[in-house]
Design an enzyme around this catalytic site. Structure first.
Site, PDB file in Angstrom:
ATOM      1  N   GLY A   1       3.494  -5.767   6.170  1.00 53.22           N
ATOM      2  CA  GLY A   1       2.147  -5.978   5.657  1.00 53.22           C
ATOM      3  C   GLY A   1       1.104  -5.255   6.494  1.00 53.22           C
ATOM      4  O   GLY A   1       1.283  -4.107   6.874  1.00 53.22           O
TER       5      GLY A   1
ATOM      6  N   GLU B   1       8.235   0.202  11.707  1.00 58.38           N
ATOM      7  CA  GLU B   1       7.402  -0.291  10.605  1.00 58.38           C
ATOM      8  C   GLU B   1       7.122  -1.769  10.767  1.00 58.38           C
ATOM      9  O   GLU B   1       8.033  -2.587  10.900  1.00 58.38           O
ATOM     10  CB  GLU B   1       8.093  -0.042   9.260  1.00 58.38           C
ATOM     11  CG  GLU B   1       7.225  -0.481   8.084  1.00 58.38           C
ATOM     12  CD  GLU B   1       7.913  -0.356   6.738  1.00 58.38           C
ATOM     13  OE1 GLU B   1       7.329  -0.830   5.738  1.00 58.38           O
ATOM     14  OE2 GLU B   1       9.018   0.205   6.678  1.00 58.38           O
ATOM     15  N   GLY B   2       5.842  -2.112  10.733  1.00 60.85           N
ATOM     16  CA  GLY B   2       5.462  -3.515  10.723  1.00 60.85           C
ATOM     17  C   GLY B   2       5.602  -4.084   9.322  1.00 60.85           C
ATOM     18  O   GLY B   2       6.038  -3.415   8.381  1.00 60.85           O
TER      19      GLY B   2
ATOM     20  N   VAL C   1       0.818  -1.224   0.000  1.00 62.43           N
ATOM     21  CA  VAL C   1       0.000   0.000   0.000  1.00 62.43           C
ATOM     22  C   VAL C   1       0.847   1.267   0.000  1.00 62.43           C
ATOM     23  O   VAL C   1       0.305   2.370  -0.065  1.00 62.43           O
ATOM     24  CB  VAL C   1      -0.973   0.029   1.204  1.00 62.43           C
ATOM     25  CG1 VAL C   1      -1.940  -1.130   1.138  1.00 62.43           C
ATOM     26  CG2 VAL C   1      -0.222   0.047   2.531  1.00 62.43           C
ATOM     27  N   GLY C   2       2.155   1.129   0.106  1.00 64.63           N
ATOM     28  CA  GLY C   2       3.023   2.302   0.163  1.00 64.63           C
ATOM     29  C   GLY C   2       3.527   2.602   1.558  1.00 64.63           C
ATOM     30  O   GLY C   2       4.018   3.703   1.844  1.00 64.63           O
ATOM     31  N   LYS C   3       3.458   1.609   2.430  1.00 62.89           N
ATOM     32  CA  LYS C   3       3.815   1.800   3.835  1.00 62.89           C
ATOM     33  C   LYS C   3       5.291   2.147   4.026  1.00 62.89           C
ATOM     34  O   LYS C   3       5.621   3.015   4.844  1.00 62.89           O
ATOM     35  CB  LYS C   3       3.465   0.521   4.600  1.00 62.89           C
ATOM     36  CG  LYS C   3       3.805   0.503   6.074  1.00 62.89           C
ATOM     37  CD  LYS C   3       3.201  -0.690   6.778  1.00 62.89           C
ATOM     38  CE  LYS C   3       3.349  -2.009   6.097  1.00 62.89           C
ATOM     39  NZ  LYS C   3       4.693  -2.436   5.692  1.00 62.89           N
ATOM     40  N   THR C   4       6.161   1.495   3.270  1.00 59.81           N
ATOM     41  CA  THR C   4       7.589   1.749   3.439  1.00 59.81           C
ATOM     42  C   THR C   4       7.968   3.139   2.937  1.00 59.81           C
ATOM     43  O   THR C   4       8.753   3.853   3.569  1.00 59.81           O
ATOM     44  CB  THR C   4       8.419   0.673   2.723  1.00 59.81           C
ATOM     45  OG1 THR C   4       8.164  -0.593   3.345  1.00 59.81           O
ATOM     46  CG2 THR C   4       9.912   0.972   2.813  1.00 59.81           C
TER      47      THR C   4
ATOM     48  N   LYS D   1      12.638  -1.612  11.473  1.00 60.84           N
ATOM     49  CA  LYS D   1      11.715  -2.661  11.027  1.00 60.84           C
ATOM     50  C   LYS D   1      12.222  -3.953  11.643  1.00 60.84           C
ATOM     51  O   LYS D   1      13.216  -4.527  11.185  1.00 60.84           O
ATOM     52  CB  LYS D   1      11.675  -2.763   9.501  1.00 60.84           C
ATOM     53  CG  LYS D   1      10.637  -3.782   9.026  1.00 60.84           C
ATOM     54  CD  LYS D   1      10.378  -3.702   7.533  1.00 60.84           C
ATOM     55  CE  LYS D   1       9.226  -4.627   7.159  1.00 60.84           C
ATOM     56  NZ  LYS D   1       8.861  -4.506   5.724  1.00 60.84           N
TER      57      LYS D   1
END
Length: 218
Positions: A109, A106-107, A18-21, A37
């Protein structure tokens, strides 16, 4: 519960990809934060690991990136990647790293991705006790995915700082999620055809308010 370093924020997504990183990199750069992470499963498509990509896109020094606790070879859910790699993920090792300044965690997924057969990321977020930013793409299906993610987090007592959208503007979907989920709309990061530390920083500054991410932790 872990001791929470000041201004710690957890970033999770409504799904994979989704663009999390990229958002984590933008947030890390804007806050001058450290990045962590704890579990990397498989190589990053671009630079080997998400940590390396975030360091480049955030424009931060290597010593602002905490090493992964587990770097798994298989690109799949951490619980399965660990099993395939012959690794046992020990939750007691997933302690928030100390250091100077804010911390962005950051998790992998979405919030309900399993770390082990009986432990989800959302469960670990509850242990850490820091507020969570939910990253959601603006594509079809985002209302369902976003509301389910918010509900799952709150059910575990996890504080949701707000939701950050990624993609083209879809005003009705964004407004519906924030109203029905009773969650703050933090902003929307547009897709950047020329993605670099400079363009990402400029986009974040144009679409988000840093103060929304600097409230003291509860």
């Amino acid at each position: 519960m872990s001791t929470i370093p000041p201004n710690t924020l957890i970033v999770t997504g409504t799904d994979t990809g989704v663009g999390k990183t990229v958002f984590s990199a933008a947030l890390t750069g804007a806050l001058g934060a450290r990045y962590w992470k704890p579990v990397q499963a498989g190589p990053d498509e671009y630079e080997g690991t998400d940590a390396l990509r975030v360091a480049r896109l955030a424009g931060i020094a290597a010593d602002r990136v905490h090493p992964e606790v587990y770097h798994l070879a298989t690109p799949c859910s951490p619980h399965r990647a660990a099993e395939i790699d012959g690794v046992v993920i020990d939750r007691s090792r997933l302690t928030l790293p100390a250091g100077d300044g804010p911390l962005v965690v950051e998790g992998a997924g979405g919030a309900l991705v399993p770390l082990t057969r009986d432990w989800l990321y959302a469960d670990q977020f509850a242990v850490w006790g820091a507020p969570v930013v939910v990253v959601a793409r603006t594509a079809l299906g985002t209302i369902n995915h976003s509301l389910l993610t918010i509900e799952a987090l709150r059910r575990r007592g996890v504080s949701v700082r707000g939701i950050a959208f990624v993609g083209d503007p879809v005003e009705d979907s964004e407004a519906t999620i924030c109203a029905m989920g009773e969650v703050k709309r933090l902003g929307r990061l547009p897709m950047l055809p020329d993605l670099s530390a400079q363009t990402l920083a400029a986009a974040f500054a144009a679409h988000f308010r840093v103060d929304d991410f600097l409230l003291p932790n509860a």
